[in-house]
Design a protein around this motif. Structure first.
Motif, PDB file in Angstrom:
ATOM      1  N   LEU A 154      18.788  11.699 -22.084  1.00 44.81           N
ATOM      2  CA  LEU A 154      20.247  11.557 -22.190  1.00 44.81           C
ATOM      3  C   LEU A 154      20.620  10.701 -23.391  1.00 44.81           C
ATOM      4  O   LEU A 154      21.609  10.973 -24.086  1.00 44.81           O
ATOM      5  CB  LEU A 154      20.817  10.937 -20.914  1.00 44.81           C
ATOM      6  CG  LEU A 154      20.772  11.778 -19.640  1.00 44.81           C
ATOM      7  CD1 LEU A 154      21.246  10.960 -18.461  1.00 44.81           C
ATOM      8  CD2 LEU A 154      21.631  13.039 -19.791  1.00 44.81           C
ATOM      9  N   GLY A 157      20.257  12.623 -26.494  1.00 47.34           N
ATOM     10  CA  GLY A 157      21.233  13.718 -26.543  1.00 47.34           C
ATOM     11  C   GLY A 157      22.635  13.297 -26.941  1.00 47.34           C
ATOM     12  O   GLY A 157      23.545  14.138 -27.007  1.00 47.34           O
ATOM     13  N   THR A 206      24.564  19.255 -18.759  1.00 45.30           N
ATOM     14  CA  THR A 206      24.152  17.867 -18.932  1.00 45.30           C
ATOM     15  C   THR A 206      24.886  16.966 -17.949  1.00 45.30           C
ATOM     16  O   THR A 206      24.302  16.044 -17.377  1.00 45.30           O
ATOM     17  CB  THR A 206      24.425  17.393 -20.374  1.00 45.30           C
ATOM     18  OG1 THR A 206      23.674  18.201 -21.280  1.00 45.30           O
ATOM     19  CG2 THR A 206      24.019  15.931 -20.560  1.00 45.30           C
ATOM     20  N   HIS A 209      23.301  17.245 -14.655  1.00 46.50           N
ATOM     21  CA  HIS A 209      22.032  16.527 -14.660  1.00 46.50           C
ATOM     22  C   HIS A 209      22.274  15.023 -14.526  1.00 46.50           C
ATOM     23  O   HIS A 209      21.544  14.325 -13.818  1.00 46.50           O
ATOM     24  CB  HIS A 209      21.259  16.823 -15.948  1.00 46.50           C
ATOM     25  CG  HIS A 209      19.872  16.266 -15.975  1.00 46.50           C
ATOM     26  ND1 HIS A 209      18.970  16.464 -14.951  1.00 46.50           N
ATOM     27  CD2 HIS A 209      19.232  15.494 -16.893  1.00 46.50           C
ATOM     28  CE1 HIS A 209      17.838  15.840 -15.238  1.00 46.50           C
ATOM     29  NE2 HIS A 209      17.974  15.241 -16.400  1.00 46.50           N
TER      30      HIS A 209
END
Length: 232
Positions: A154, A157, A206, A209
């Motif tokens: 994360l 990202g 995302t 997640h």
């Protein structure tokens, strides 16, 4: 945060040091005379000692970590949702700022009947592999270590759409070090803050997640819900 309780109200929204940082929105000075007074007003709104202990735990983990002052300052800056929105600039006074927080919340916790033993044993999250003799907190620490890679994904990202108080390189470096050497749960909350600070792009996948990871940490629904507005 190593002892989540299902449906605990203090974990429903952001909490601890990330919640404190976000609470310094632009008009906090209307109700408080200074930064410490704001902490007093904020914590006075909570019942019992749980919110206080969550904040104390975060602060102690940072104080006892190997993070440089510049890295802790970078993490703190990420709690400001937009540049110069009102969060105190701690700069080169990181140790003093952490001690200032403790000087407010520890007496409040003690006044509410909490023994010093409730926080004096706080240690770093990395405790090694789980064994048959491991206690509940050891098991939670092990689970947190298992999530370091997912939190790191994360962090890597992050795709900014605006500038923040610190550079993306500084942010990623501090977040990664926090996840690896302090606690992945604490780093996760700082990462959620980072998505807001950088107004980062966030896909639906995302976000889901993030929700999954947050649930594994024992958070309530609105810790990640705070960045739902970023979904493309």
């Amino acid at each position: 945060m190593h002892d989540p309780i299902p449906s605990e109200p203090e974990l429903c929204f952001d909490f601890g040091i990330t919640g404190l940082g976000a609470s310094y929105h632009g008009d906090w000075t209307l109700d408080a005379k200074d930064e410490r007074d704001h902490i007093t007003h904020l914590m006075a709104q909570s019942e019992g000692t749980r919110a206080l202990l969550l904040l104390i735990e975060d602060v102690l983990r940072l104080k006892r970590s190997s993070l440089a002052d510049s890295e802790i300052n970078a993490l703190w800056r990420l709690t400001d949702s937009s540049p110069h929105d009102g969060s105190p600039e701690i700069g080169n006074r990181v140790p003093q700022w952490l001690d200032d927080i403790l000087s407010v919340v520890v007496p409040m916790a003690e006044k509410r009947g909490t023994a010093k033993a409730s926080w004096s044993a706080v240690e770093r999250c990395a405790q090694g592999p789980k064994t048959p003799e491991s206690g509940p907190n050891d098991a939670v620490s092990h689970e947190h270590q298992m999530l370091v890679t997912e939190v790191a994904d994360l962090i890597q990202g992050l795709k900014p759409r605006q500038e923040a108080d610190i550079s993306l390189k500084e942010a990623k470096g501090a977040l990664q070090r926090c996840a690896e050497t302090v606690c992945s749960e604490l780093a996760f909350r700082f990462t959620v803050c980072a998505y807001s600070a950088f107004y980062a792009r966030l896909s639906r996948d995302t976000y889901r997640h993030m929700e999954h990871i947050s649930a594994r940490f024992g958070h309530g629904p609105h810790v990640v819900g705070a960045v739902e507005y970023l979904i493309d």
